[in-house]
Each structure stands twice: as structure tokens, then as C-alpha cells.
Design a protein around this motif. Structure first.
Motif, PDB file in Angstrom:
ATOM      1  N   ASP A 128      33.585  43.641  34.481  1.00 26.19           N
ATOM      2  CA  ASP A 128      32.332  43.155  35.048  1.00 26.19           C
ATOM      3  C   ASP A 128      32.661  42.149  36.141  1.00 26.19           C
ATOM      4  OD1 ASP A 128      30.104  41.510  35.541  1.00 26.19           O
ATOM      5  OD2 ASP A 128      29.262  41.881  33.560  1.00 26.19           O
ATOM      6  N   CYS A 129      32.354  42.522  37.380  1.00 23.38           N
ATOM      7  CA  CYS A 129      32.679  41.641  38.516  1.00 23.38           C
ATOM      8  C   CYS A 129      31.407  41.237  39.233  1.00 23.38           C
ATOM      9  CB  CYS A 129      33.589  42.394  39.477  1.00 23.38           C
ATOM     10  SG  CYS A 129      33.756  41.590  41.082  1.00 23.38           S
ATOM     11  N   ASN A 130      31.185  39.931  39.340  1.00 25.39           N
ATOM     12  CA  ASN A 130      30.121  39.459  40.224  1.00 25.39           C
ATOM     13  C   ASN A 130      30.794  38.823  41.424  1.00 25.39           C
ATOM     14  OD1 ASN A 130      27.951  38.461  41.537  1.00 25.39           O
ATOM     15  ND2 ASN A 130      27.421  36.918  39.999  1.00 25.39           N
ATOM     16  N   ALA A 131      30.817  39.559  42.530  1.00 25.20           N
ATOM     17  CA  ALA A 131      31.444  39.032  43.746  1.00 25.20           C
ATOM     18  C   ALA A 131      30.378  38.389  44.628  1.00 25.20           C
ATOM     19  CB  ALA A 131      32.159  40.164  44.472  1.00 25.20           C
ATOM     20  N   GLY A 132      29.307  37.905  44.002  1.00 30.77           N
ATOM     21  CA  GLY A 132      28.220  37.285  44.763  1.00 30.77           C
ATOM     22  C   GLY A 132      28.370  35.773  44.807  1.00 30.77           C
ATOM     23  N   LYS A 178      40.310  40.912  42.309  1.00 24.07           N
ATOM     24  CA  LYS A 178      39.682  39.713  41.710  1.00 24.07           C
ATOM     25  C   LYS A 178      40.333  39.471  40.353  1.00 24.07           C
ATOM     26  CE  LYS A 178      35.982  39.348  44.499  1.00 24.07           C
ATOM     27  NZ  LYS A 178      36.184  38.427  45.579  1.00 24.07           N
ATOM     28  N   LYS A 179      40.383  38.176  39.982  1.00 21.67           N
ATOM     29  CA  LYS A 179      40.941  37.821  38.680  1.00 21.67           C
ATOM     30  C   LYS A 179      39.868  38.016  37.609  1.00 21.67           C
ATOM     31  CE  LYS A 179      43.879  34.151  36.896  1.00 21.67           C
ATOM     32  NZ  LYS A 179      44.381  32.801  37.142  1.00 21.67           N
ATOM     33  N   CYS A 180      40.230  38.748  36.544  1.00 27.18           N
ATOM     34  CA  CYS A 180      39.272  39.037  35.467  1.00 27.18           C
ATOM     35  C   CYS A 180      39.815  38.445  34.168  1.00 27.18           C
ATOM     36  CB  CYS A 180      39.136  40.540  35.253  1.00 27.18           C
ATOM     37  SG  CYS A 180      38.906  41.466  36.741  1.00 27.18           S
ATOM     38  N   PHE A 181      38.899  37.901  33.356  1.00 29.64           N
ATOM     39  CA  PHE A 181      39.296  37.236  32.106  1.00 29.64           C
ATOM     40  C   PHE A 181      38.823  38.029  30.906  1.00 29.64           C
ATOM     41  CE2 PHE A 181      39.336  34.131  35.394  1.00 29.64           C
ATOM     42  CZ  PHE A 181      40.382  33.286  35.081  1.00 29.64           C
ATOM     43  N   LEU A 182      39.691  38.129  29.902  1.00 29.06           N
ATOM     44  CA  LEU A 182      39.310  38.841  28.687  1.00 29.06           C
ATOM     45  C   LEU A 182      38.315  38.004  27.883  1.00 29.06           C
ATOM     46  CD1 LEU A 182      41.386  41.051  26.442  1.00 29.06           C
ATOM     47  CD2 LEU A 182      40.162  39.193  25.331  1.00 29.06           C
ATOM     48  N   MET A 183      37.233  38.645  27.475  1.00 32.60           N
ATOM     49  CA  MET A 183      36.207  37.983  26.657  1.00 32.60           C
ATOM     50  C   MET A 183      35.788  38.930  25.553  1.00 32.60           C
ATOM     51  SD  MET A 183      33.529  36.759  29.524  1.00 32.60           S
ATOM     52  CE  MET A 183      32.213  36.849  28.332  1.00 32.60           C
ATOM     53  N   TYR A 184      35.115  38.418  24.533  1.00 35.29           N
ATOM     54  CA  TYR A 184      34.475  39.333  23.595  1.00 35.29           C
ATOM     55  C   TYR A 184      33.109  39.684  24.153  1.00 35.29           C
ATOM     56  CZ  TYR A 184      32.401  41.527  19.619  1.00 35.29           C
ATOM     57  OH  TYR A 184      31.797  42.442  18.821  1.00 35.29           O
ATOM     58  N   MET A 225      35.729  39.911  32.544  1.00 38.42           N
ATOM     59  CA  MET A 225      34.721  39.435  33.500  1.00 38.42           C
ATOM     60  C   MET A 225      35.388  38.552  34.556  1.00 38.42           C
ATOM     61  SD  MET A 225      31.130  37.544  32.619  1.00 38.42           S
ATOM     62  CE  MET A 225      30.214  38.866  31.904  1.00 38.42           C
ATOM     63  N   THR A 226      34.930  38.650  35.799  1.00 36.85           N
ATOM     64  CA  THR A 226      35.490  37.790  36.850  1.00 36.85           C
ATOM     65  C   THR A 226      34.754  36.441  36.831  1.00 36.85           C
ATOM     66  OG1 THR A 226      33.899  38.578  38.501  1.00 36.85           O
ATOM     67  CG2 THR A 226      36.020  39.734  38.398  1.00 36.85           C
ATOM     68  N   PHE A 227      35.510  35.376  37.097  1.00 41.76           N
ATOM     69  CA  PHE A 227      34.905  34.049  37.291  1.00 41.76           C
ATOM     70  C   PHE A 227      35.602  33.384  38.470  1.00 41.76           C
ATOM     71  CE2 PHE A 227      34.550  34.782  32.711  1.00 41.76           C
ATOM     72  CZ  PHE A 227      33.172  34.680  32.564  1.00 41.76           C
ATOM     73  N   ARG A 230      27.934  41.336  46.263  1.00 42.11           N
ATOM     74  CA  ARG A 230      27.672  42.491  45.396  1.00 42.11           C
ATOM     75  C   ARG A 230      28.268  42.300  44.005  1.00 42.11           C
ATOM     76  NH1 ARG A 230      30.433  47.051  48.807  1.00 42.11           N
ATOM     77  NH2 ARG A 230      31.792  45.293  49.247  1.00 42.11           N
ATOM     78  N   THR A 231      27.765  43.094  43.048  1.00 38.49           N
ATOM     79  CA  THR A 231      28.389  43.175  41.725  1.00 38.49           C
ATOM     80  C   THR A 231      29.039  44.554  41.601  1.00 38.49           C
ATOM     81  OG1 THR A 231      26.421  44.128  40.694  1.00 38.49           O
ATOM     82  CG2 THR A 231      26.605  41.728  40.642  1.00 38.49           C
ATOM     83  N   CYS A 232      30.075  44.631  40.775  1.00 39.76           N
ATOM     84  CA  CYS A 232      30.651  45.937  40.435  1.00 39.76           C
ATOM     85  C   CYS A 232      30.938  45.901  38.935  1.00 39.76           C
ATOM     86  CB  CYS A 232      31.942  46.180  41.215  1.00 39.76           C
ATOM     87  SG  CYS A 232      32.770  47.705  40.704  1.00 39.76           S
ATOM     88  N   ILE A 233      30.267  46.742  38.182  1.00 41.92           N
ATOM     89  CA  ILE A 233      30.517  46.789  36.732  1.00 41.92           C
ATOM     90  C   ILE A 233      30.877  48.222  36.377  1.00 41.92           C
ATOM     91  CG2 ILE A 233      29.708  46.121  34.436  1.00 41.92           C
ATOM     92  CD1 ILE A 233      27.387  44.626  35.779  1.00 41.92           C
ATOM     93  N   GLY A 234      31.981  48.373  35.642  1.00 43.46           N
ATOM     94  CA  GLY A 234      32.390  49.737  35.332  1.00 43.46           C
ATOM     95  C   GLY A 234      33.267  49.824  34.097  1.00 43.46           C
ATOM     96  N   CYS A 235      33.556  51.078  33.728  1.00 46.47           N
ATOM     97  CA  CYS A 235      34.413  51.359  32.573  1.00 46.47           C
ATOM     98  C   CYS A 235      35.648  52.099  33.061  1.00 46.47           C
ATOM     99  CB  CYS A 235      33.690  52.260  31.572  1.00 46.47           C
ATOM    100  SG  CYS A 235      32.261  51.494  30.827  1.00 46.47           S
TER     101      CYS A 235
END
Ligand code: NDP
Length: 399
Positions: free
Chosen positions: A169-173, A225-231, A252-254, A306-311
Motif C-alpha cells: 500500500d503506497c500513498n505517494a501523495g 519507495k520504502k515500505c514497512f511491514l505491518m499487521y 505500507m509506505t511512510f 497518487r496512491t498505488c495499492i496492489g497484491c
């Protein structure tokens, strides 16, 4: 054709109301109810501006079952769409059972004093909904929601078995505030500060909050983008419902800016859900923090990007190993132009409307409590393309 009762006039409730209004062939009547009537009326005015349609508004305390029952009896909807907070899921389910109306939500129930993200409370309603001959659809947002449907689509069309799943889940906004959350701050901060957890060969493994990261190169020019593991709650149902799944993780990106603010807030105790005494009054620090942060619904006009969310999925088809990425990209400014909201609320409100559409048109039928991956993905995927969340399947072995 159908009357929808939407409960919750926040960011997601606003988008869902707009999207229902854009589909008059299905949603002939729309009622929007929430704790603060003026917020319902502001959304009704926005819907009138954008679509010319008039919707009904009402005030309700969704923690109060008799009040909910009276509201449902007064309006006689064909479906109740719960877009209030996860704390209200069970009271709204109770009211739906009492009045015999199908139920839909976008987030699993959480007790106020525990951040658990578990389906157990809502899955316990299985027999009651079955016995009443009613359907309850859980998690019809983007993640959970569309991500579950992407998995069901992959199982139907791309794999015999899925072995590895990474939901990304990336929010690049950018909303221009030093610190704000894109959906309800209390829920968002509870989720982000919880311990990480992922499914690995039949067991749940835990990590310290935001302690694992990876770089992911997002498509269509968004870049690495750097993404972090979350539950994240959809992992719980997917681990049960997806055949052959050995590993399932959520990322998720932060931005560094978000993480720095969060660290300071955590260190000074502002993210705690334990009540503290303040001048003789009990207050919950996280709830106080929510009241000083910008309302997610107010970010719409100022968010760009933009956001990009995918599997990202690995599995086998006819004995061959296959890798795919199924994703959606959503533009914050285009969302604002269409429904006066940013993309996070948009990517949740659109699937909430589509889930309701599936149920009231009979494309999805059932008795009991369902997670999204348990239903036929095809009609839902078709509607995503029509109603603003087009998706792309990338064969990663052919890149
Ligand atoms: P907001 O805080 O913007 O909106 C929540 C709304 O619910 C507010 O209007 C609030 O009223 C109302 N509400 C809260 N408590 C009550 C109550 N007791 N009775 C009546 N109304 C109440 O949140 P969002 O719109 O961002 O999120 C809505 C839901 O969507 C949440 O459950 C969230 O977890 C979920 N979500 C799911 C996502 C997904 O992809 N699956 C992604 C993002 C969100 P008031 O304005 O008066 O406080």
C-alpha cells in the motif's frame, strides 16, 4: 431499485454517498446518518452540487442499538452500509439483525480499550446472520476489500495455488501538513503503532512495530519507495481462505517526516490508549491527539500525487511457477475534482458502494457473515473499472 442507509459522515462516508448518487439506476434512495447532523448536511450539499440529487440526512448515535433500530425502521433501507468507526460494528450488526436488513462494513470490530484487529467478534455472528437468512459483508474497502478481491481473482484466473502474497500500500501523495493522517487518526495510529505480524507456513510471526522494511519499485512513474511491514486485518481471513498460502505479509509506505512525528508523539505518550488523569478528568491521549489533528475529510482540497495499492503474488499454474502484481493507481486531485475528497477515502468509499451494489442487485448472495474473497470476484472487478478504480495485472515473469 434500492434504498441504502449509510452510517458515518466522515471521509469514506462522503465518497460512498457520492458514488451511490452517481448510480441512480441501482440506488434510487439514499439516507446518510451520523453523530453530527451538520456533517451529513454538508455531504448532502456536495452531492447536490455534483450530481443534482437530493439525499435524506439523519442524526444517530451508532453506539446505541435502540436508536439504530428506530432509524432503520423509520427509513426501511434494503442495506445498511457502516462507515462509522470500527467501534460501532457490533451495535450496527445487532440493529441489522433486529430489523432484518443486510449489513456491510469496511473495517473489523475493535474494542475501544484494545487495539486487536481481529475478526473473531464479527465471525461470532455467523449463525445469527445465517439463521436470519441475512448477509453481512465484512471489509468492503480497499485494504481490506479490493485486495481480498484481487486475491480471489488470481485464484480464479491465474493460479491453481497461491504460495506467497505481499499486499503493498503506497500513498505517494502530499497534503502539505507537517503531520496528518489520511483516515481517522485514532484508527490509523493504533494500526501503525501495533506490532507487525505476518503469516508464515501455518503460524503467525511477530515483529517490532515498523522494524522491517523493503524498497519496492512502484509502476507508472511512482518509482522506488520504502515500505514497512505491518499487521493488517485482511491477512487473517486470507490465511484461512486462500488455498496453499504459505506466506502472507502487508506493507505500507511512510515518509520520513510522518515517521519522525510519530516517533516523537509515541515517546511523549500521546499515542497511548490508556486513560490518564488531566485536571481531575480522565482523558485518552490518542483521542485528545485526534482532536488537534486535521480531519481526514479536510485534506481533500490540498492533497496532490497518487496512491498505488496492489497484491504481489507467487503461485503455481499447471505445475509452472507464476508471479503477478495486480494494482490500482488513484490520483488525489482527480478524486477531489470528482467527489471533493482525497484518494484514501475514495479508494475505500468506492468499494463500499460496489459491495452494496453487489448485494442489492443479487450479484453476491448469501446467508451468514462473509469476507470478500469468499465471493465471485468477476462482477466486483468489472465494477471497479467502471466506477473509478481501474486495475492492471502485470505478469512479473514477462517484464
Ligand atoms: P472519519 O473519522 O472521517 O469518519 C467517521 C464518521 O463516523 C464520522 O463522521 C463520525 O462522526 C462517525 N461516527 C463515529 N462514531 C459514531 C457514532 N457513535 N455514531 C454515529 N456516527 C459516528 O473516518 P473515515 O471516514 O476515514 O473512516 C470510516 C471507516 O472506514 C473506519 O471504520 C475506517 O477504519 C474505515 N477505513 C477502511 C479502509 C479500508 O481500506 N478498508 C481505509 C480507510 C478507512 P463525527 O464526525 O461526529 O465524529
Amino acid at each position: 431499485m434500492a434504498k441504502v442507509l449509510i452510517i458515518g459522515a466522515g471521509g469514506v462516508g462522503g465518497v460512498c454517498t457520492h458514488k451511490c448518487a452517481q448510480a441512480p439506476e441501482v440506488f434510487t434512495d439514499i439516507v446518510l446518518a451520523s453523530r453530527t447532523l451538520s456533517k451529513c448536511d454538508a455531504i448532502a450539499a456536495s452531492v447536490k452540487r455534483k450530481t443534482g440529487r437530493t439525499i435524506t440526512t439523519a442524526k444517530v448515535d451508532a453506539d446505541n442499538v435502540p436508536e439504530l433500530v428506530a432509524l432503520i425502521r423509520a427509513h426501511k433501507p434494503d442495506i445498511v452500509v457502516n462507515l462509522a468507526l470500527p467501534y460501532q460494528d457490533l451495535t450496527i450488526m445487532d440493529a441489522c439483525l433486529e430489523t432484518g436488513v443486510p449489513y456491510l462494513d469496511t473495517a473489523n470490530y475493535e474494542p475501544l480499550d484494545e487495539a486487536k484487529f481481529e475478526y473473531k467478534w464479527q465471525w461470532a455472528y455467523q449463525n445469527r446472520f445465517k439463521d436470519a437468512g441475512l448477509m453481512a459483508l465484512l471489509g468492503s474497502g480497499f485494504d481490506p476489500g479490493v485486495t481480498n478481491v484481487f486475491c480471489a481473482y488470481a485464484m480464479k484466473h491465474l493460479f491453481d495455488e497461491m504460495h506467497e502474497l505481499d499486499i503493498i500500500d503506497c500513498n505517494a501523495g502530499d497534503h502539505g501538513h507537517p503531520f496528518a493522517t489520511n483516515f481517522n487518526p485514532e484508527i490509523n495510529i493504533r494500526e501503525v503503532t501495533a506490532r507487525g505480524r505476518y503469516w508464515d507456513r501455518g503460524e503467525w510471526l511477530e515483529t517490532d512495530p515498523l522494524s522491517w522494511s523493503m524498497m519496492y519499485n512502484f509502476p507508472e512513474g511512482i518509482g522506488p519507495k520504502k515500505c514497512f511491514l505491518m499487521y493488517h486485518e485482511e491477512l487473517e481471513s486470507l490465511a484461512i481462505n486462500i488455498k496453499g498460502l504459505r506466506r502472507a505479509r502487508f506493507w505500507m509506505t511512510f515518509s520520513d517526516n510522518y515517521l519522525n512525528h510519530l516517533r516523537v508523539l509515541e515517546n511523549v505518550g500521546m499515542t497511548s490508549i490508556e486513560p490518564v488523569d488531566h485536571n481531575g478528568q480522565q482523558i485518552v491521549p490518542l483521542q485528545f491527539l485526534k482532536s488537534v489533528l486535521p480531519e481526514p475529510a479536510s485534506l481533500g482540497g490540498r492533497t496532490k500525487g497518487r496512491t498505488c495499492i496492489g497484491c504481489k503474488m507467487k503461485g503455481v499454474k499447471n505445475g509452472e511457477v507464476k508471479n503477478y502484481f495486480i494494482y490500482n493507481i488513484c490520483d488525489h486531485e482527480a478524486c477531489y475534482e470528482e467527489v471533493e475528497s482525497q484518494a484514501i477515502s475514495y479508494t475505500t468509499g468506492v468499494p463500499a458502494m460496489i459491495g452494496a451494489m453487489m448485494m442489492v442487485t443479487g450479484a453476491w448472495k448469501g446467508e451468514g457473515v462473509f469476507n470478500m474473497e469468499q465471493l465471485d470476484p468477476d462482477p466486483f472487478m468489472d465494477k471497479l473499472n467502471i466506477h473509478g478504480l481501474p486495475w492492471v495485472v502485470v505478469d512479473l515473469d514477462k517484464q
